[in-house]
Structure formats: C-alpha cells, structure tokens
Design a protein around this motif. Structure first.
Motif, PDB file in Angstrom:
ATOM      1  N   GLY A 175      -3.257   1.696   2.880  1.00 13.36           N
ATOM      2  CA  GLY A 175      -3.295   0.389   3.551  1.00 13.36           C
ATOM      3  C   GLY A 175      -2.236  -0.548   3.003  1.00 13.36           C
ATOM      4  N   ALA A 176      -2.106  -0.576   1.678  1.00 12.13           N
ATOM      5  CA  ALA A 176      -1.107  -1.452   1.043  1.00 12.13           C
ATOM      6  C   ALA A 176       0.307  -0.983   1.387  1.00 12.13           C
ATOM      7  N   ALA A 177       0.509   0.333   1.425  1.00 12.80           N
ATOM      8  CA  ALA A 177       1.833   0.872   1.768  1.00 12.80           C
ATOM      9  C   ALA A 177       2.195   0.517   3.208  1.00 12.80           C
ATOM     10  N   ALA A 178       1.205   0.631   4.106  1.00 13.63           N
ATOM     11  CA  ALA A 178       1.450   0.296   5.512  1.00 13.63           C
ATOM     12  C   ALA A 178       1.809  -1.183   5.660  1.00 13.63           C
ATOM     13  N   SER A 199      -5.647  -1.455  -6.401  1.00 11.86           N
ATOM     14  CA  SER A 199      -5.998  -2.800  -5.957  1.00 11.86           C
ATOM     15  C   SER A 199      -5.438  -3.201  -4.605  1.00 11.86           C
ATOM     16  N   GLY A 200      -4.810  -2.260  -3.898  1.00 13.72           N
ATOM     17  CA  GLY A 200      -4.384  -2.560  -2.531  1.00 13.72           C
ATOM     18  C   GLY A 200      -5.614  -2.537  -1.629  1.00 13.72           C
ATOM     19  N   GLY A 201      -5.576  -3.254  -0.551  1.00 16.92           N
ATOM     20  CA  GLY A 201      -6.738  -3.295   0.355  1.00 16.92           C
ATOM     21  C   GLY A 201      -6.550  -2.392   1.561  1.00 16.92           C
ATOM     22  N   ASP A 202      -7.481  -2.525   2.523  1.00 16.08           N
ATOM     23  CA  ASP A 202      -7.363  -1.919   3.847  1.00 16.08           C
ATOM     24  C   ASP A 202      -7.366  -0.393   3.872  1.00 16.08           C
ATOM     25  N   ASP A 203      -8.051   0.242   2.917  1.00 13.05           N
ATOM     26  CA  ASP A 203      -8.093   1.709   2.955  1.00 13.05           C
ATOM     27  C   ASP A 203      -9.269   2.259   3.766  1.00 13.05           C
ATOM     28  N   TYR A 204     -10.400   1.571   3.726  1.00 15.92           N
ATOM     29  CA  TYR A 204     -11.595   1.967   4.486  1.00 15.92           C
ATOM     30  C   TYR A 204     -12.078   3.385   4.203  1.00 15.92           C
ATOM     31  N   ARG A 205     -11.798   3.879   2.995  1.00 11.20           N
ATOM     32  CA  ARG A 205     -12.486   5.080   2.530  1.00 11.20           C
ATOM     33  C   ARG A 205     -13.823   4.613   1.970  1.00 11.20           C
TER      34      ARG A 205
END
Ligand code: ADP
Ligand code: MG
Length: 325
Positions: free
Chosen positions: A166-169, A261-267
């Motif tokens: 998510g953080a990479a995207a 600590s990046g967000g938006d992974d939804y695992r």
C-alpha cells in the motif's frame, strides 16, 4: 441528467446487485428505512468508514476506482471480525451531480458489491465536499467473532500476505517513486482494489485468538491487539512477507519502514494459540489461506521489532489521524 436527488438515487443506486444477500432484504432503497432479516442465531457485525477526497484518496482519482476501493476497505473490517458480508449503506456527499462521475462511481460500487456479496440497501445523498461514508453489516457466529482482545502470551503472530504494498503504491501515485510496468500494475491493483480477506476471516473465526485488518500499518494495528489484550508482541522483521514489486520500488530504509508502518495493506494480522497451529498448517496445505508467522505474543506492552536478535527502534508507529506530525 437526473432532475433531483430522488431521481439521482433512483437512477444510480436503486439496482439489484444480484447477490445472495438480496434474499435477506425485506425492503430496500426507497422507504424511510430498509428492513433486513438477520440470519437466525447470528450476531450482527456493523462498521462505518468515512473516506474524504484528498485525505483517503487522491482528489482526481477515477470515480470507479474510488468506489471499488471504498467498498473493499469497508468490507475488510467484516473480514477482520470473521463475519460474512450482507449489506451496505452509503452516505455520499458530492460537490455537484456530475453524471460521468456518478456513472463511474455506481459502476465500481455495484461491481465490487457483486464480487464481495453485499447488497446496497440504503443511504443518504447530500451536497458538499466529496466524502463518502459506507456502513457495512455482516453476520457472525456468537463466541466466534475475531476480536482484538483475545491474544495471550505464547500465541504466535501471523499475517495473511505481503506488507508494504500500500505504501509503495501510494509513493507511485504521488510520483515519489518509479517502477517497471509489471510492478506498477501489481501495486496499483493492490491499492485501488485491495481484496478483503473474507475467506481467511471466516476460516480463522473460532480458531485465531485475536485479529485485525492492517489499514494503518503493522506496528500500529498489531499495537491495537496488544493494547486490547494487555500483552506485548515481538516481531522478527526478517520474517515479514514482502512482494518483489514493493522491494523494487522501495529504497533500503523503505524496504523495512513500509512493511512495518506503511498503511493500506488490508491483510489480516492474527494471533494463534500453540494448540491451534496444526489446524492452521492444514488450512495452509489445503491452500485455503496463506499465513506467515512473523513473531510472538509475550507479557508486557507494546510492539517490539527485532532484526537478527537486535532490537530495532521504531519511531514511526503508522498513520494516526489526530497526531501533530
Ligand atoms: P429520508 O429523507 O427519509 O432520509 P432520503 O430522501 O434521504 O430519505 O432517501 C430516500 C431513499 O433513498 C432512502 O431509502 C435512502 O436509504 C435511499 N438513499 C439515499 N441516498 C442513497 C445513496 N447514496 N445510496 C443508496 N441509497 C440511498
Ligand atoms: Mg435524507
């Protein structure tokens, strides 16, 4: 162009999504309330998420992708509870009734609803800065819901898939990083169309001791499990599953900070008592779910990260809306 609010609702939102959950809708959109049949013997799981343009998604993002992402992110909370999805209501605030935007938005919404098995049963439409609130409703077996407060010292800590995507995207979307075509496509798909881990949640209900979906970053979200359960977690950073695409986009520091600590992974992040490990291994071997052991629950407080025996100092603890930084 629909003449007014009511015509707009009728045109864009009063549609049959063709999902099995429609059978439990005694009365849908169009009256003062929807009337819904809660499955016998189940508890109702309810969760509300609000997404604000410029805050939770880029202002110029395509309407279809906004809707896809909004519903997927909301349904992820049902997955994290071990609930089966049933219904969604939509609070939509729009600066104007832009037909193309509404066309794309409703297309994305109904496509995601069909895939995830939720029926749109009501909502509210108002004028103002672009914002949407989605309330999702699901059914869960009493005593089996995946709560945050059930972890105990001795439990293992697991995640259901790669972290940091998510953080990479987001770095790609904000033009702060580069990637090859394949990596870009994978990461943008992970960002705009995250897959709520519904199947995983249903399998883990009654098996895992605690669970949460990772929306604000592993350290922050595992921290919620630790706080609710009154325990600490030790995470081995070398065991964190990371995608080739994320590793390609990230610099050396980000290869660690994004998964932590990046967000938006939804695992899903979950904890499991030692006696349940065999059952989990069976499910993994039968390819019913993926799970990677990343650490242990111990007594104490907080989330502590280790790199080959050395303790890491984690300063960024994920994304916190009312913090000063
Ligand atoms: P009320 O004034 O009684 O609150 P509204 O005029 O707001 O009712 O809404 C009329 C009907 O349309 C209701 O059944 C409501 O749930 C539904 N509705 C309104 N906006 C939306 C939307 N964005 N998506 C789905 N249903 C909606
Ligand atoms: Mg109203």
């Amino acid at each position: 162009m629909p003449a007014d609010e009511f015509a707009l609702i009728e045109h864009y939102f009063r549609r049959d999504s063709g999902v099995a959950a429609e059978a439990s809708v005694a009365l849908g959109i169009g009256d003062d309330c929807a009337l819904l049949e809660v499955p016998a013997g189940k508890q109702l799981a309810v969760s509300l998420d609000t997404l604000v343009a410029g805050r939770h998604f880029p202002v110029d993002a395509c309407a279809e992708e906004i809707a896809q992402r909004a519903l997927r992110v909301s349904v992820s909370d049902l997955a994290a509870m071990g609930a089966e999805p049933l219904w969604v209501t939509l609070g939509l605030t729009l600066p104007e009734a832009d037909q193309d935007w509404l066309e794309g938005f409703s297309r994305g919404l109904f496509a995601a609803a069909a895939e995830l098995g939720v029926a749109l049963v009501g909502g509210d439409t108002t004028r103002g800065p672009l914002t949407m609130s989605l309330q999702v409703h699901g059914a869960v077996n009493p005593q089996q819901a995946l709560r945050r407060d059930g972890a105990s010292p001795g439990d293992g800590v697991y995640v259901t898939g790669s972290l940091g995507d998510g953080a990479a995207a987001l770095a790609l979307i904000l033009d702060q990083a580069q990637a090859g075509d394949e990596a870009r496509q994978y990461l943008l798909e992970r960002y705009y169309r995250p897959r709520p881990n519904l199947q995983e949640g249903l399998l883990l209900a009654g098996l895992a001791s605690a669970a949460i979906d990772i929306s604000d970053g592993l350290v922050a979200d595992l921290g919620h499990i630790c706080q609710a359960s009154g325990v600490a977690a030790q995470v081995q950073v070398h065991d964190l599953p990371r995608s080739a695409a994320m590793l390609q986009v990230a610099d050396e520091g980000q290869q660690l900070s994004w998964p932590l600590s990046g967000g938006d992974d939804y695992r899903l992040c979950f904890t499991l008592a030692p006696g349940k490990e065999e059952r989990l291994q069976q499910l993994i071997e039968q390819q019913q779910l993926m799970a990677y052991r990343i650490g242990d629950i111990v007594s104490g407080a907080g989330v502590h990260c280790f790199d080959q025996g050395r303790r890491l100092d984690i300063t960024a603890t994920g994304y916190n809306h009312f913090s000063n930084d």
